[in-house]
Structures are given as C-alpha cells and as structure tokens.
Write a protein that holds these residues in place. Sequence first.
Motif, PDB file in Angstrom:
ATOM      1  N   THR A  52     -19.377  -2.425  67.800  1.00 49.85           N
ATOM      2  CA  THR A  52     -18.331  -3.438  67.693  1.00 49.85           C
ATOM      3  C   THR A  52     -17.011  -2.900  67.158  1.00 49.85           C
ATOM      4  N   ALA A  53     -17.015  -1.797  66.443  1.00 50.02           N
ATOM      5  CA  ALA A  53     -15.773  -1.243  65.893  1.00 50.02           C
ATOM      6  C   ALA A  53     -14.793  -0.850  66.998  1.00 50.02           C
ATOM      7  N   ALA A  54     -15.309  -0.537  68.177  1.00 47.05           N
ATOM      8  CA  ALA A  54     -14.450  -0.135  69.292  1.00 47.05           C
ATOM      9  C   ALA A  54     -13.900  -1.327  70.070  1.00 47.05           C
ATOM     10  N   LEU A  55     -14.406  -2.518  69.788  1.00 45.27           N
ATOM     11  CA  LEU A  55     -13.960  -3.712  70.506  1.00 45.27           C
ATOM     12  C   LEU A  55     -12.647  -4.232  69.930  1.00 45.27           C
ATOM     13  N   PRO A  56     -11.917  -5.022  70.711  1.00 43.95           N
ATOM     14  CA  PRO A  56     -10.683  -5.622  70.186  1.00 43.95           C
ATOM     15  C   PRO A  56     -10.990  -6.551  69.005  1.00 43.95           C
ATOM     16  N   MET A  57     -10.018  -6.705  68.100  1.00 48.10           N
ATOM     17  CA  MET A  57     -10.222  -7.501  66.896  1.00 48.10           C
ATOM     18  C   MET A  57     -10.616  -8.937  67.226  1.00 48.10           C
ATOM     19  N   ARG A  58     -10.050  -9.504  68.268  1.00 44.59           N
ATOM     20  CA  ARG A  58     -10.388 -10.881  68.652  1.00 44.59           C
ATOM     21  C   ARG A  58     -11.877 -10.997  69.008  1.00 44.59           C
ATOM     22  N   THR A  59     -12.382 -10.029  69.732  1.00 47.84           N
ATOM     23  CA  THR A  59     -13.803 -10.009  70.092  1.00 47.84           C
ATOM     24  C   THR A  59     -14.663  -9.806  68.848  1.00 47.84           C
ATOM     25  N   GLN A  60     -14.213  -8.917  67.964  1.00 46.05           N
ATOM     26  CA  GLN A  60     -14.953  -8.696  66.714  1.00 46.05           C
ATOM     27  C   GLN A  60     -15.046  -9.991  65.904  1.00 46.05           C
ATOM     28  N   ARG A  61     -13.949 -10.720  65.838  1.00 48.20           N
ATOM     29  CA  ARG A  61     -13.946 -11.984  65.101  1.00 48.20           C
ATOM     30  C   ARG A  61     -14.901 -12.996  65.748  1.00 48.20           C
ATOM     31  N   GLY A  62     -14.893 -13.062  67.080  1.00 49.71           N
ATOM     32  CA  GLY A  62     -15.804 -13.970  67.778  1.00 49.71           C
ATOM     33  C   GLY A  62     -17.260 -13.620  67.517  1.00 49.71           C
ATOM     34  N   LEU A  63     -17.572 -12.334  67.564  1.00 52.95           N
ATOM     35  CA  LEU A  63     -18.934 -11.901  67.264  1.00 52.95           C
ATOM     36  C   LEU A  63     -19.289 -12.183  65.806  1.00 52.95           C
ATOM     37  N   ASN A  64     -18.319 -12.024  64.927  1.00 54.03           N
ATOM     38  CA  ASN A  64     -18.535 -12.300  63.503  1.00 54.03           C
ATOM     39  C   ASN A  64     -18.867 -13.782  63.290  1.00 54.03           C
ATOM     40  N   VAL A  65     -18.107 -14.656  63.942  1.00 53.56           N
ATOM     41  CA  VAL A  65     -18.376 -16.098  63.823  1.00 53.56           C
ATOM     42  C   VAL A  65     -19.736 -16.430  64.428  1.00 53.56           C
ATOM     43  N   ALA A  66     -20.057 -15.845  65.575  1.00 51.44           N
ATOM     44  CA  ALA A  66     -21.362 -16.087  66.194  1.00 51.44           C
ATOM     45  C   ALA A  66     -22.492 -15.630  65.265  1.00 51.44           C
ATOM     46  N   LYS A 111     -17.163 -20.157  55.356  1.00 51.16           N
ATOM     47  CA  LYS A 111     -16.601 -18.999  56.057  1.00 51.16           C
ATOM     48  C   LYS A 111     -16.326 -19.313  57.523  1.00 51.16           C
ATOM     49  N   ILE A 112     -17.225 -20.055  58.151  1.00 51.76           N
ATOM     50  CA  ILE A 112     -17.007 -20.439  59.555  1.00 51.76           C
ATOM     51  C   ILE A 112     -15.784 -21.347  59.656  1.00 51.76           C
ATOM     52  N   TRP A 113     -15.672 -22.284  58.722  1.00 50.66           N
ATOM     53  CA  TRP A 113     -14.519 -23.188  58.697  1.00 50.66           C
ATOM     54  C   TRP A 113     -13.216 -22.395  58.586  1.00 50.66           C
ATOM     55  N   VAL A 114     -13.186 -21.446  57.666  1.00 52.03           N
ATOM     56  CA  VAL A 114     -11.984 -20.621  57.482  1.00 52.03           C
ATOM     57  C   VAL A 114     -11.702 -19.816  58.741  1.00 52.03           C
ATOM     58  N   ALA A 115     -12.729 -19.239  59.330  1.00 46.40           N
ATOM     59  CA  ALA A 115     -12.549 -18.409  60.521  1.00 46.40           C
ATOM     60  C   ALA A 115     -12.032 -19.216  61.712  1.00 46.40           C
ATOM     61  N   LEU A 116     -12.418 -20.488  61.797  1.00 52.31           N
ATOM     62  CA  LEU A 116     -12.019 -21.303  62.949  1.00 52.31           C
ATOM     63  C   LEU A 116     -10.717 -22.074  62.732  1.00 52.31           C
ATOM     64  N   THR A 117     -10.355 -22.352  61.482  1.00 53.38           N
ATOM     65  CA  THR A 117      -9.176 -23.175  61.231  1.00 53.38           C
ATOM     66  C   THR A 117      -7.991 -22.418  60.649  1.00 53.38           C
ATOM     67  N   ARG A 118      -8.247 -21.295  60.050  1.00 56.17           N
ATOM     68  CA  ARG A 118      -7.163 -20.517  59.459  1.00 56.17           C
ATOM     69  C   ARG A 118      -7.186 -19.117  60.030  1.00 56.17           C
ATOM     70  N   LEU A 143     -12.316  -7.583  58.545  1.00 60.13           N
ATOM     71  CA  LEU A 143     -13.496  -8.417  58.416  1.00 60.13           C
ATOM     72  C   LEU A 143     -14.264  -8.107  57.144  1.00 60.13           C
ATOM     73  N   ASP A 144     -13.870  -7.036  56.427  1.00 63.93           N
ATOM     74  CA  ASP A 144     -14.536  -6.663  55.179  1.00 63.93           C
ATOM     75  C   ASP A 144     -13.985  -7.421  53.980  1.00 63.93           C
ATOM     76  N   GLU A 145     -12.836  -8.044  54.117  1.00 68.79           N
ATOM     77  CA  GLU A 145     -12.231  -8.783  52.996  1.00 68.79           C
ATOM     78  C   GLU A 145     -12.898 -10.140  52.854  1.00 68.79           C
ATOM     79  N   PRO A 146     -12.997 -10.640  51.610  1.00 66.34           N
ATOM     80  CA  PRO A 146     -13.576 -11.979  51.418  1.00 66.34           C
ATOM     81  C   PRO A 146     -12.753 -13.048  52.136  1.00 66.34           C
ATOM     82  N   PHE A 147     -13.418 -14.070  52.635  1.00 64.01           N
ATOM     83  CA  PHE A 147     -12.749 -15.154  53.331  1.00 64.01           C
ATOM     84  C   PHE A 147     -12.146 -16.157  52.357  1.00 64.01           C
TER      85      PHE A 147
END
Length: 172
Positions: free
Chosen positions: A80-94, A154-161, A167-171
Amino acid sequence: MGLTFRLLGRVIDLTTLVAGLALVLMMTHIAIDVVAKYIFQVPMPGTITVVSNYYMILVAFLPLAFAERRNGQISVEVVTAALPMRTQRGLNVAGMVFCLLVFSALAWQGWIEAGRAQQVGSFEIEQNTKLLTWPARYLLPLGCGLIALTLVAKIWVALTRRPPQSLDEPFF
C-alpha cells in the motif's frame, strides 16, 4: 463533536491508567506471592485466579483503544505504500470499518457471555478459597466496546474532515 472526542479521549486515558495500575498491582501481587511461598511457606490463595482472570484481562484489553487512537497498532505497508494517498486513505477507512465490525461483535458477544456468567455466579476455587470470576467477564466487552467507539470516531474524522497528512498521526 469536539466535546465528544474530548470525553472519549478522557475515558481512553482513564482506562489506560487503570490498565497500567493493574500491571503494577499484578507484578506486586506475584512478587508477594513468591516471597510468601518460598520464604514463609504460605502461598497467597487466589493468586493464579486473580492474575489470569482480572489483571491480565485489564492489561490486555483496556489499552486497545489507546493504541488505536494513537495509531499504535501494527501495520504492514509493503504494497500500500506505493499506492496514491487517496487510495491509501480509502483502504485505511475500509480496514477501520472491518475492525469496527469485529470489535463490535466481540463486545456484543462478550457482554452476553458476561451476563451468563453473572447469572450462574461464575467462580473458581483455589486453595480452598472461593473467588468470583464473573465480574472480570465484563472487562473484555468494555475494552472491545471502547476500541469500537474509537474506530467510530476515527471513521467519522476520516469521512468528514481532512485527516492528517500521514496515516501514522493520531486522528484525534
């Protein structure tokens, strides 16, 4: 939402402190038991039961939310480190949604099992001493429920803000 996050953060901090105190108490309890057993030949009754049913559960399950809040869980990002940040975020939320489902199921089933243990008055006998174990059964659903609430936040923060750049920093 800020007040809710602060309140959740305080509860997480408190349960983590309780887990830390349980760790110190466990070490002290075991040390006293060893001294009593080998020096005075009088072991403390219930040490194994209390350590395995109370201390270890407190130490293992209550800090889970603290680790999740700080993104301290183990993660492997070889692909996943090689993927675009948007994809990484989507995988993180999933991944967070999946974990939310798992921990919610554990909390729910743990609560049911704790209720059953309470109904029958679950206990163990060690060295002719009866020790209630059913209250400790509520610790697992407490820890799993708290990490589930943390994941919801964390999901709320990831989807609304806009989440942190890394992705290593606290939400929150």
